[in-house]
Design an enzyme around this catalytic site. Structure first.
Site, PDB file in Angstrom:
ATOM      1  N   ASP A 139      34.244 -75.414   6.784  1.00  0.00           N
ATOM      2  CA  ASP A 139      35.103 -75.573   7.886  1.00  0.00           C
ATOM      3  C   ASP A 139      35.528 -74.288   8.337  1.00  0.00           C
ATOM      4  OD1 ASP A 139      34.588 -78.288   7.897  1.00  0.00           O
ATOM      5  OD2 ASP A 139      36.616 -78.825   7.009  1.00  0.00           O
ATOM      6  N   ASP A 187      38.142 -72.649   8.949  1.00  0.00           N
ATOM      7  CA  ASP A 187      39.324 -72.315   8.633  1.00  0.00           C
ATOM      8  C   ASP A 187      39.262 -71.993   6.908  1.00  0.00           C
ATOM      9  OD1 ASP A 187      39.544 -75.353   8.496  1.00  0.00           O
ATOM     10  OD2 ASP A 187      41.066 -74.681   6.800  1.00  0.00           O
ATOM     11  N   ASP A 217      31.037 -75.955  19.205  1.00  0.00           N
ATOM     12  CA  ASP A 217      31.002 -76.905  20.069  1.00  0.00           C
ATOM     13  C   ASP A 217      31.965 -76.937  21.119  1.00  0.00           C
ATOM     14  OD1 ASP A 217      29.148 -79.038  19.864  1.00  0.00           O
ATOM     15  OD2 ASP A 217      30.599 -80.521  19.058  1.00  0.00           O
ATOM     16  N   ASP A 228      30.877 -86.977   5.935  1.00  0.00           N
ATOM     17  CA  ASP A 228      30.473 -86.370   4.650  1.00  0.00           C
ATOM     18  C   ASP A 228      30.343 -87.257   3.642  1.00  0.00           C
ATOM     19  OD1 ASP A 228      33.310 -87.109   5.006  1.00  0.00           O
ATOM     20  OD2 ASP A 228      34.058 -85.081   4.730  1.00  0.00           O
TER      21      ASP A 228
END
Length: 716
Positions: free
Chosen positions: A241, A243, A194, A338
């Site tokens: 995600d 990370d 993004d 979520d």
């Protein structure tokens, strides 16, 4: 759902009662109705039977001693339920007395403050009862193997969304995702950028993964995922995600459940973190005290799973594409997309599952301000869902699902109650207001059994995942920051914007105390100190007011000071000596020296930049040596070059620059190993409530002194 209840854990010899409890099908309505009707009259009598404070105190002590002995010597789920019942009885007895005896106030000011305290107490009691319901019988779902015929395995899209994170963090996750054991023609990895960064597009090309970007940034992460859903066609979608580094066994450990349950739309796995969060790091308790997330992922989610209400947590999860399409994709109405997505799937009748086996690990928030911003966003998002899609209303949910979802939302409404508890004793100590209209010893006789029995029950249920009283630190730290966002979200859910949690970018070149972020705790600490000092001089030494009422409020203030002192120390960010967090792990390794000599050794820890190696006793190597290091992945040995930065028997090695193929091998042999994260999951050090409180005191009243004097540097 089959809810015939086995007795997991450490068993004791079964007598006739336990055998009968095992045979009863508690999912049927008749046993529930008969049991309720049998016990209801006794419960009413126990709750409402009048006792003066001496007999009440004796009754409470008997219950506490009985609960402590049962907790210490008996170990099964039925015992946990029994302790919850003991706790509930003492709490209901306290509430009955509270409503019938303590609300006779003398002035409007006392009435206002007294009812504020009562509201805060009712909130706490509600959360306690809901949490007992939620965690009464964790499902403990097991691994289900996949069909042996890989032709039956579905196609998979792996989404790794990113916005402003550095490539160093994302690279490791992408290469690990490529290493997941799944037929190569049935899996595609996608970077969802993004930020629209050319360096990421070039990395995707070199790594051989798909790169997806969009022109606008509407709906933040949810919009990014929905845009990718429209660009892909895999039967299932796995989300990490950027990370979170998956192990290679991620899909093989989880996908079997979709074959077993055709109505399954989601399977969530734990969020495991290999770096400490700011509270763990700054209080120096990482690895000794379970962190905030372990209770949720270790116990709460398994309890949710029993009621078919497992939460989607945004990462380390698999979703069925057809189910997502039925609800219009990832939810975009709130900043906790979520949790809202899970609620929408439940309303459509889909099943949600949780598998408590860590199959990925990532970075925790790396600074106290980032931690506060992340939790504040969660609190605001839950308040938004509470406002626009309240689980207590509408169709499609079972009673169990409604209660589990509402528990999660109400769990973030602690801002007002927590501040009330921190300030309430000052009403009497500073101003003489009796906001708790009762004889102090009577308050002790009812409140102590209520509070301590709850601690005993929670310790029995949660001891693997949370030490007693440590949750107070997290709530107290965040209370001043979540209060206003939660109120505004309930009033107007559209207010505010999505903020990205910064990870892996904040570094501290020296120890520093963030007075600005700690200011709410400092002010509350100072007010409690002033209240304690004035109460001692005015009430205890000066003889003004009621002695035991002053003692009660001073004990309350003392506990507040323990918690607030620890909160202040959290704002002292510890200096970090390493650029990237290291993972503690012992793996066999081999060092190949330039002279042909070979040294067999083992790793101590590793990161994406280097590792520590423990040499055999009596062997030492000096700094600046260039080494070839071999580590085995099953039967294959992978070699890397490195430079010794710290010599001796325990080497600190920095990896030499490596190309993408070698970096991929490094990830495969370290971060993405199948056994990385599950080995120690749930095996935390246990501590009794008294032991936990004594440890907490060490971080409490001493903390302001530590802020000024402790300059110890901790390696992170």
């Amino acid at each position: 759902m089959n809810t015939k209840l086995p007795l997991p854990g450490h068993s004791i010899p079964h007598n006739a009662l336990f055998e009968l409890m095992e045979k009863i099908d508690w999912s049927a309505p008749l046993p529930k109705i008969v049991t309720s009707l049998f016990f209801l009259p006794f419960l009413i009598v126990i709750i409402s039977f009048p006792l003066d404070y001496k007999y009440q105190f004796a009754f409470g002590i008997i219950v506490l001693i009985s609960g402590s002995l049962i907790s210490k010597y008996f170990h099964n789920r039925f015992v946990s339920l029994l302790l919850m019942i003991f706790s509930s009885i003492m709490t209901l007895r306290y509430l009955y007395w509270r409503f019938t005896t303590t609300l006779d106030f003398n002035s409007p000011a006392e009435s206002f403050l007294g009812y504020c305290l009562l509201i805060a107490e009712l909130y706490g009691v509600s959360i306690m009862f809901l949490s007992y319901f939620q965690s009464a019988w964790p499902l403990n779902r097991k691994y289900v193997p996949l069909p042996k015929d890989t032709n039956l395995w579905p196609t998979m899209d792996v989404f790794i969304p990113t916005f402003n994170e550095p490539l160093d963090i994302v690279r490791c996750s992408v290469l690990a995702a490529q290493s997941i054991d799944w037929p190569s023609h049935k899996i595609k990895v996608h970077i969802l950028d993004d930020g629209g960064r050319p360096t990421f597009k070039e990395f995707a090309r070199q790594a051989g993964v798909n790169y997806i970007a969009r022109l606008d940034h509407r709906h933040a992460k949810a919009g990014n995922l929905n845009h990718a859903l429209n660009q892909t066609n895999g039967e299932y979608v796995t989300i990490f995600d950027c990370d979170h580094i998956p192990s290679r066994s991620f899909l093989q450990m989880t996908m079997g459940w979709f074959f077993k349950d055709p109505k399954l739309a989601l399977i969530q796995t734990p969020h495991h973190f290999f770096s400490p969060d700011p509270i763990e790091r700054n209080l120096d308790v990482h690895g000794h005290v379970p962190n905030e997330g372990e209770l949720f992922y270790g116990l709460v989610q398994e309890g949710n799973d029993f009621w078919n209400a497992s939460f989607f947590c945004g990462s380390c999860a698999i979703l069925k594409r057809t189910a997502l399409e039925k609800i219009g994709g990832i939810a975009t109405d709130t900043v906790t997309e979520d949790a809202h997505t899970a609620l929408k799937l439940s309303r459509k009748g889909y099943n949600l599952a949780y598998l408590s086996i860590p199959q990925a690990s990532g970075l925790a928030t790396d600074s106290f301000p980032a931690h506060i911003r992340q939790r504040t966003r969660w609190a605001r998002g839950m308040a938004q869902i509470f406002r626009i899609d309240n689980p207590l209303l509408g169709r499609g949910l079972t009673i169990g699902q409604r209660l589990c979802y509402i528990t999660a939302m109400m769990g973030f409404f602690y801002g007002f109650p927590r501040l009330v508890f921190l300030l309430a004793p000052l009403a009497y100590l500073l101003f003489g207001f009796e906001i708790y209209h009762a004889f102090a010893l009577t308050v002790f006789s009812f409140a102590i059994p209520h509070v301590f029995m709850a601690q005993i029950a929670n310790h029995k249920v949660q001891s693997q995942y949370r030490h007693s009283f440590w949750g107070e630190i997290y709530d107290t730290l965040l209370a001043p920051y979540v209060l206003l966002p939660v109120i505004l979200a309930i009033i107007n859910p559209k207010l505010g914007s999505f903020n990205v949690t910064v990870k892996g970018q904040t570094k501290f070149t020296k120890d520093q105390f963030d007075a600005k972020i700690a200011m709410p705790s400092i002010i509350l600490f100072a007010l409690n100190v002033i209240g304690a000092a004035y109460g001692i001089f005015n009430n205890i030494l000066g003889g003004y007011g009621e002695y035991w009422t002053a003692v009660l409020n001073l004990v309350w203030v003392a506990f507040n000071l323990v918690i607030l002192g620890a909160c202040i120390f959290v704002a002292k960010e510890a200096k970090e000596l390493r650029r990237t967090p290291r993972v503690d792990m012992e793996l066999p390794a081999t060092i190949f020296l330039p002279n042909g000599r070979t040294i067999f050794c083992s790793t101590v820890d590793f990161s994406n930049r280097g590792m520590s190696l423990k040499l055999p006793d009596g062997i030492n190597l000096g700094p600046n040596k260039i080494l070839d290091i071999g580590i085995f992945r099953e039967t294959e040995e992978v070699r890397f070059k490195g430079v010794v930065r710290k010599g001796g028997n325990l080497l600190g090695v920095e990896f030499s620059p490596m190309d993408l193929d070698n970096y991929r091998k490094l990830v495969q042999v370290t971060f993405s190993r199948a056994d990385n994260w599950a080995v120690d999951w749930g095996n935390n050090r246990k501590a009794s409530p008294l032991k936990s409180l004594s440890e907490l005191i060490g971080h409490g009243p001493l903390s302001p002194r530590k802020v000024m004097t402790n300059n110890k540097v901790r390696k992170v």
